[in-house]
Design a protein around this motif. Structure first.
Motif, PDB file in Angstrom:
ATOM      1  N   HIS A  29       1.014  -1.187  -0.066  1.00 38.30           N
ATOM      2  CA  HIS A  29       0.164  -0.009   0.068  1.00 38.30           C
ATOM      3  C   HIS A  29       0.911   1.197   0.065  1.00 38.30           C
ATOM      4  O   HIS A  29       0.538   2.338  -0.675  1.00 38.30           O
ATOM      5  CB  HIS A  29      -1.017   0.181   1.154  1.00 38.30           C
ATOM      6  CG  HIS A  29      -2.168  -0.925   1.100  1.00 38.30           C
ATOM      7  ND1 HIS A  29      -3.177  -0.757   0.036  1.00 38.30           N
ATOM      8  CD2 HIS A  29      -2.530  -2.127   1.737  1.00 38.30           C
ATOM      9  CE1 HIS A  29      -4.012  -1.819  -0.031  1.00 38.30           C
ATOM     10  NE2 HIS A  29      -3.550  -2.471   1.270  1.00 38.30           N
ATOM     11  N   ASN A  32       2.217   1.643  -3.475  1.00 42.93           N
ATOM     12  CA  ASN A  32       1.163   2.193  -4.253  1.00 42.93           C
ATOM     13  C   ASN A  32       0.852   3.565  -3.989  1.00 42.93           C
ATOM     14  O   ASN A  32       0.707   4.563  -5.063  1.00 42.93           O
ATOM     15  CB  ASN A  32      -0.060   1.338  -4.142  1.00 42.93           C
ATOM     16  CG  ASN A  32       0.176   0.067  -4.932  1.00 42.93           C
ATOM     17  OD1 ASN A  32       1.037  -0.022  -5.464  1.00 42.93           O
ATOM     18  ND2 ASN A  32      -0.801  -0.895  -4.312  1.00 42.93           N
ATOM     19  N   GLY A  33       0.886   4.067  -3.111  1.00 49.11           N
ATOM     20  CA  GLY A  33       0.676   5.699  -2.495  1.00 49.11           C
ATOM     21  C   GLY A  33       1.911   6.392  -3.042  1.00 49.11           C
ATOM     22  O   GLY A  33       1.750   7.357  -3.565  1.00 49.11           O
ATOM     23  N   TYR A  37       1.724   9.579  -5.925  1.00 47.78           N
ATOM     24  CA  TYR A  37       2.416  10.955  -5.624  1.00 47.78           C
ATOM     25  C   TYR A  37       3.464  11.251  -6.674  1.00 47.78           C
ATOM     26  O   TYR A  37       3.417  12.518  -7.347  1.00 47.78           O
ATOM     27  CB  TYR A  37       3.027  10.840  -4.357  1.00 47.78           C
ATOM     28  CG  TYR A  37       2.017  10.942  -3.092  1.00 47.78           C
ATOM     29  CD1 TYR A  37       0.968  11.794  -3.313  1.00 47.78           C
ATOM     30  CD2 TYR A  37       2.153  10.408  -2.017  1.00 47.78           C
ATOM     31  CE1 TYR A  37      -0.108  12.039  -2.026  1.00 47.78           C
ATOM     32  CE2 TYR A  37       1.339  10.026  -0.780  1.00 47.78           C
ATOM     33  CZ  TYR A  37       0.186  10.937  -0.865  1.00 47.78           C
ATOM     34  OH  TYR A  37      -0.570  10.990  -0.009  1.00 47.78           O
TER      35      TYR A  37
END
Length: 96
Positions: A29, A32-33, A37
Motif C-alpha cells: 500500500h 502504491n501511494g 504521488y
C-alpha cells in the motif's frame, strides 16, 4: 580452509519472494501511494513545462522554451518509469 569452500560450493541459494509475509500488504500500500504521488508530480511537472515552453516561446526567450520542453520530456520519462517499474523489476529478477 579448502574443505570449507568445497562444502559451500554444493549448496544452492534460492530466492523466492513470498507476498504473504507479515507487513507485506502495508508495504505494498505504501508503494502504491508513493506511485500515485510520483504520477501527480509528473503531471504537475508536465503542465509546468508546457506553460514554461509557451511563455518562453511567446516572449522570444529560446532558453526558457527549451527548458520547458526538457521539463515535459522529463515528466513523461518519470511517468513511464513509474508505470514500468514493476515490469522492469520483475524482468531483472527473472534474469537470475
Amino acid at each position: 580452509m579448502q574443505s570449507l569452500f568445497l562444502a559451500a560450493a554444493g549448496y544452492t541459494f534460492k530466492v523466492a519472494p513470498d507476498p504473504n509475509v507479515p507487513g507485506a500488504v502495508g508495504i505494498q500500500h505504501a508503494i502504491n501511494g508513493f506511485a500515485v504521488y510520483a504520477l501527480m508530480a509528473a503531471a504537475a511537472g508536465f503542465l509546468l513545462g508546457a506553460a514554461t515552453w509557451a511563455i518562453g516561446g511567446r516572449i522570444g526567450n529560446e532558453h526558457t522554451a527549451v527548458g520547458g520542453k526538457i521539463g515535459m520530456v522529463t515528466s513523461l520519462a518519470v511517468a513511464f518509469l513509474v508505470g514500468a517499474a514493476a515490469t522492469l523489476l520483475n524482468f531483472a529478477f527473472n534474469l537470475g
